[in-house]
Motif scaffolding. Structure first.
Motif, mmCIF file in Angstrom:
data_model
loop_
_atom_site.group_PDB
_atom_site.id
_atom_site.type_symbol
_atom_site.label_atom_id
_atom_site.label_comp_id
_atom_site.label_asym_id
_atom_site.label_seq_id
_atom_site.Cartn_x
_atom_site.Cartn_y
_atom_site.Cartn_z
ATOM 1 N N LYS A 322 -51.815 -1.363 30.177
ATOM 2 C CA LYS A 322 -51.408 -2.338 31.200
ATOM 3 C C LYS A 322 -50.626 -1.656 32.311
ATOM 4 C CE LYS A 322 -51.278 -6.463 28.254
ATOM 5 N NZ LYS A 322 -50.433 -7.551 27.686
ATOM 6 N N ALA A 323 -49.705 -0.776 31.928
ATOM 7 C CA ALA A 323 -48.934 -0.059 32.943
ATOM 8 C C ALA A 323 -49.839 0.856 33.755
ATOM 9 C CB ALA A 323 -47.830 0.754 32.272
ATOM 10 N N LEU A 324 -50.664 1.623 33.089
ATOM 11 C CA LEU A 324 -51.515 2.588 33.786
ATOM 12 C C LEU A 324 -52.491 1.906 34.728
ATOM 13 C CD1 LEU A 324 -52.160 4.880 30.703
ATOM 14 C CD2 LEU A 324 -50.806 5.481 32.723
ATOM 15 N N LEU A 325 -53.054 0.788 34.294
ATOM 16 C CA LEU A 325 -54.024 0.075 35.127
ATOM 17 C C LEU A 325 -53.356 -0.591 36.331
ATOM 18 C CD1 LEU A 325 -56.194 -1.394 32.244
ATOM 19 C CD2 LEU A 325 -56.934 0.327 33.907
ATOM 20 N N ASN A 326 -52.023 -0.688 36.287
ATOM 21 C CA ASN A 326 -51.264 -1.202 37.430
ATOM 22 C C ASN A 326 -50.595 -0.089 38.219
ATOM 23 O OD1 ASN A 326 -51.298 -4.279 37.523
ATOM 24 N ND2 ASN A 326 -50.889 -3.908 35.361
ATOM 25 N N GLY A 327 -51.026 1.161 37.951
ATOM 26 C CA GLY A 327 -50.539 2.279 38.735
ATOM 27 C C GLY A 327 -49.159 2.768 38.377
ATOM 28 N N ARG A 328 -48.699 2.445 37.150
ATOM 29 C CA ARG A 328 -47.361 2.840 36.727
ATOM 30 C C ARG A 328 -47.427 3.769 35.524
ATOM 31 N NH1 ARG A 328 -45.101 -0.873 34.278
ATOM 32 N NH2 ARG A 328 -46.617 -2.575 34.306
ATOM 33 N N ASP A 329 -46.438 4.624 35.398
ATOM 34 C CA ASP A 329 -46.325 5.437 34.195
ATOM 35 C C ASP A 329 -45.826 4.590 33.034
ATOM 36 O OD1 ASP A 329 -47.201 7.694 35.489
ATOM 37 O OD2 ASP A 329 -45.185 8.465 35.901
ATOM 38 N N CYS A 330 -46.038 5.083 31.838
ATOM 39 C CA CYS A 330 -45.656 4.336 30.643
ATOM 40 C C CYS A 330 -44.172 4.527 30.339
ATOM 41 C CB CYS A 330 -46.506 4.798 29.466
ATOM 42 S SG CYS A 330 -48.268 4.521 29.737
ATOM 43 N N ASN A 331 -43.668 3.688 29.456
ATOM 44 C CA ASN A 331 -42.246 3.739 29.100
ATOM 45 C C ASN A 331 -41.924 4.904 28.179
ATOM 46 O OD1 ASN A 331 -41.631 1.346 30.546
ATOM 47 N ND2 ASN A 331 -42.378 0.105 28.830
ATOM 48 N N HIS A 332 -42.929 5.389 27.452
ATOM 49 C CA HIS A 332 -42.705 6.438 26.460
ATOM 50 C C HIS A 332 -43.547 7.670 26.775
ATOM 51 C CE1 HIS A 332 -41.469 2.758 24.277
ATOM 52 N NE2 HIS A 332 -40.578 3.559 23.727
ATOM 53 N N GLN A 333 -43.125 8.788 26.247
ATOM 54 C CA GLN A 333 -43.873 10.040 26.324
ATOM 55 C C GLN A 333 -44.139 10.531 24.908
ATOM 56 O OE1 GLN A 333 -44.947 12.090 28.993
ATOM 57 N NE2 GLN A 333 -44.475 10.431 30.417
ATOM 58 N N VAL A 334 -45.316 11.052 24.677
ATOM 59 C CA VAL A 334 -45.639 11.629 23.377
ATOM 60 C C VAL A 334 -44.847 12.918 23.203
ATOM 61 C CG1 VAL A 334 -47.474 12.694 21.995
ATOM 62 C CG2 VAL A 334 -47.930 10.588 23.289
ATOM 63 N N GLN A 335 -44.171 13.038 22.086
ATOM 64 C CA GLN A 335 -43.358 14.214 21.796
ATOM 65 C C GLN A 335 -43.871 14.892 20.525
ATOM 66 O OE1 GLN A 335 -41.043 15.239 23.868
ATOM 67 N NE2 GLN A 335 -41.031 13.411 25.176
ATOM 68 N N PRO A 336 -43.703 16.201 20.371
ATOM 69 C CA PRO A 336 -44.095 16.874 19.131
ATOM 70 C C PRO A 336 -43.326 16.297 17.947
ATOM 71 C CG PRO A 336 -43.590 18.465 20.854
ATOM 72 C CD PRO A 336 -43.139 17.137 21.362
ATOM 73 N N ILE A 337 -44.007 16.153 16.825
ATOM 74 C CA ILE A 337 -43.386 15.651 15.604
ATOM 75 C C ILE A 337 -43.088 16.842 14.696
ATOM 76 C CG2 ILE A 337 -43.609 14.091 13.640
ATOM 77 C CD1 ILE A 337 -43.632 12.711 16.387
ATOM 78 N N SER A 338 -41.831 16.981 14.329
ATOM 79 C CA SER A 338 -41.428 18.129 13.517
ATOM 80 C C SER A 338 -40.665 17.663 12.289
ATOM 81 C CB SER A 338 -40.550 19.078 14.339
ATOM 82 O OG SER A 338 -40.006 20.102 13.534
ATOM 83 N N THR A 339 -40.959 18.290 11.161
ATOM 84 C CA THR A 339 -40.195 18.046 9.935
ATOM 85 C C THR A 339 -39.067 19.053 9.775
ATOM 86 O OG1 THR A 339 -41.576 19.518 8.595
ATOM 87 C CG2 THR A 339 -42.290 17.218 8.797
ATOM 88 N N GLY A 340 -39.140 20.140 10.535
ATOM 89 C CA GLY A 340 -38.196 21.232 10.351
ATOM 90 C C GLY A 340 -38.640 22.216 9.282
ATOM 91 N N ILE A 341 -39.770 21.923 8.637
ATOM 92 C CA ILE A 341 -40.328 22.812 7.613
ATOM 93 C C ILE A 341 -41.514 23.534 8.248
ATOM 94 C CG2 ILE A 341 -41.330 22.972 5.304
ATOM 95 C CD1 ILE A 341 -39.966 20.280 4.691
ATOM 96 N N LYS A 342 -41.345 24.806 8.506
ATOM 97 C CA LYS A 342 -42.320 25.553 9.309
ATOM 98 C C LYS A 342 -43.735 25.482 8.747
ATOM 99 C CE LYS A 342 -43.014 30.094 11.456
ATOM 100 N NZ LYS A 342 -42.474 31.466 11.604
ATOM 101 N N ALA A 343 -43.895 25.618 7.425
ATOM 102 C CA ALA A 343 -45.231 25.638 6.825
ATOM 103 C C ALA A 343 -45.961 24.320 7.045
ATOM 104 C CB ALA A 343 -45.125 25.936 5.332
ATOM 105 N N ILE A 344 -45.226 23.221 7.038
ATOM 106 C CA ILE A 344 -45.837 21.912 7.237
ATOM 107 C C ILE A 344 -46.124 21.674 8.709
ATOM 108 C CG2 ILE A 344 -45.389 19.426 7.068
ATOM 109 C CD1 ILE A 344 -44.187 20.066 4.351
ATOM 110 N N ASP A 345 -45.157 21.991 9.552
ATOM 111 C CA ASP A 345 -45.350 21.772 10.989
ATOM 112 C C ASP A 345 -46.507 22.602 11.535
ATOM 113 O OD1 ASP A 345 -43.213 20.061 10.891
ATOM 114 O OD2 ASP A 345 -41.767 21.514 11.658
ATOM 115 N N LYS A 346 -46.726 23.768 10.962
ATOM 116 C CA LYS A 346 -47.795 24.664 11.412
ATOM 117 C C LYS A 346 -49.180 24.062 11.194
ATOM 118 C CE LYS A 346 -49.303 29.487 10.867
ATOM 119 N NZ LYS A 346 -49.086 30.733 10.095
ATOM 120 N N MET A 347 -49.306 23.198 10.169
ATOM 121 C CA MET A 347 -50.607 22.605 9.856
ATOM 122 C C MET A 347 -50.994 21.480 10.811
ATOM 123 S SD MET A 347 -50.945 22.389 5.735
ATOM 124 C CE MET A 347 -49.426 21.514 5.424
ATOM 125 N N GLY A 348 -50.022 20.897 11.506
ATOM 126 C CA GLY A 348 -50.340 19.802 12.414
ATOM 127 C C GLY A 348 -50.621 18.481 11.732
#
Length: 397
Positions: A322-348
């Motif tokens: 709805k925002a995009l179709l009205n020429g506006r940016d969205c309220n949120h931005q997608v951010q990387p999701i991290s557990t802090g556990i390198k082996a898990i975060d590496k798998m995506g």
């Protein structure tokens, strides 16, 4: 389509543990259809209950769920959106213990740090390959009967079709492996069987990797050749993505090595789409990395693509279109999701697990939690997966 904005596929895992569609999936797509998006592509509907990608996958292998599948299609159409079903077979990319066995073109194990989570697959026989091809066609025909607007073949992200295309995963020496032509024989056969069963006028698309981003994997040159072959065969829409569980470029985890110019243009695979556009006239969809109205509109104006795909954004902001179709940016931005556990975060894998939790909230009529912690989401998802795997095995017995 009423516009050029599409909700790209995300794995919902909202089926029962014996893999039937539920009212929750209907309500989720009712909510998204009300957002104004032109096209909704479902996530990871499996063609065979014996080959699941995760607990709670919806499987379409017969007409037993036709009434609720029809409801699912109707809620989108009634709101003016087109809805396509993404059809998939995971191959070896399925968590350990979920299936009795996993098939792949060759018995190539996952890399060492992932072997604890994924079994080494068994090489598929000729008859098994033929059965899978027929299964794709059967599932597509049921989708058409239920009233969906089209189907998308999942040929990306390391699942079975992607495995056949990759020289790393496909080391066969028969007609299904070896040369690039032989390795793409499987995806061509899948498309041809679907087309045979749904007829010439039912839309059939594909999600395809630009590359695997793995050493010895599927390359951009091979991807372009595959796209040309599919375009010549009559495919209706090509969505460009990239990566696998072992190299999850589709989630932006390759972004740190991307050129500054690529990051400025937002979309991860826009440069590749520009190459493809010079080769084929088939409509192109690009998903991954888009953040702003300006970035999306500029990409469309360039002519490199015809449809902008957004996925994770719709999990944290269901009304983003709805925002995009009205020429506006969205309220949120997608951010990387991290557990802090390198082996898990590496798998995506958190790009699936964390977002699936948000989809469940939306399906239940609640608001998503954009700030939910990655580690908590992982632990909750792990417990759910263990329970779901045990229930799936019990119900299958």
């Amino acid at each position: 389509m009423r516009n050029r904005l599409a909700k790209a596929a995300m794995s919902e895992a909202l089926g029962t543990y014996d893999n039937h569609a539920t009212p929750k999936i209907v309500e989720l797509y009712r909510r998204w259809a009300q957002s104004g998006a032109g096209l909704l592509i479902t996530g990871n509907v499996m063609i065979d209950r014996s080959a699941l990608g995760e607990p709670g996958n919806i499987v379409i292998e017969n007409e037993s769920d036709l009434p609720i599948l029809t409801q699912w299609a109707d809620v989108a159409r009634n709101e003016g959106a087109s809805i396509w079903v993404q059809l998939n077979q995971p191959g070896k990319q399925s968590p350990k213990g979920l299936n009795k066995f996993n098939l792949s073109p060759s018995a190539i194990p996952f890399r060492q740090d992932m072997a604890a989570f994924f079994d080494t697959p068994r090489e598929a026989s000729q008859s098994e390959i033929e059965d899978i091809i027929q299964g794709f066609g059967r599932s597509a025909a049921i989708c058409k009967k239920a009233g969906f607007g089209g189907v998308q073949i999942h040929g990306a992200h390391g699942y079975l079709i992607s495995q056949f295309l990759s020289p790393h995963h496909n080391q066969r020496t028969d007609e299904w492996g070896g040369s690039p032509e032989n390795r793409r024989r499987f995806v061509m056969a899948v498309y041809e069987e679907i087309r045979r069963q749904v007829g010439p006028d039912f839309p059939v698309g594909i999600k395809l990797n630009s590359a695997d981003f793995q050493k010895g994997g599927f390359t951009e040159e091979e991807s372009i050749a595959t796209i040309r072959a599919l375009a010549d065969a009559g495919i209706d829409l090509i969505e460009i993505s990239g990566g696998t569980y072992e190299a999850p470029a589709m989630s932006g985890m390759a972004g740190s090595s991307a050129k500054a110019s690529t990051l400025q243009r937002e979309a991860y695979f826009l440069g590749f789409a520009e190459q493809v556009r010079t080769q084929v006239k088939t409509p192109l969809m690009v998903t991954g990395g888009f953040r702003t109205f300006e970035g999306m509109n500029t990409a469309l104006a360039s002519g490199a693509l015809d449809i902008v795909g957004i996925a994770r954004l719709m999990a944290i902001e269901p009304d983003a279109p709805k925002a995009l179709l009205n020429g506006r940016d969205c309220n949120h931005q997608v951010q990387p999701i991290s557990t802090g556990i390198k082996a898990i975060d590496k798998m995506g894998v958190m790009e699936i697990l964390w977002y699936s939790r948000q989809l469940k909230r939306i399906a239940e009529g609640n608001k998503p939690k954009p700030k939910e912690g990655g580690l908590w989401a992982f632990l909750a998802s792990l417990l759910k997966s263990i329970w779901g795997t045990s229930q799936t095995k019990r119900l299958r017995a």
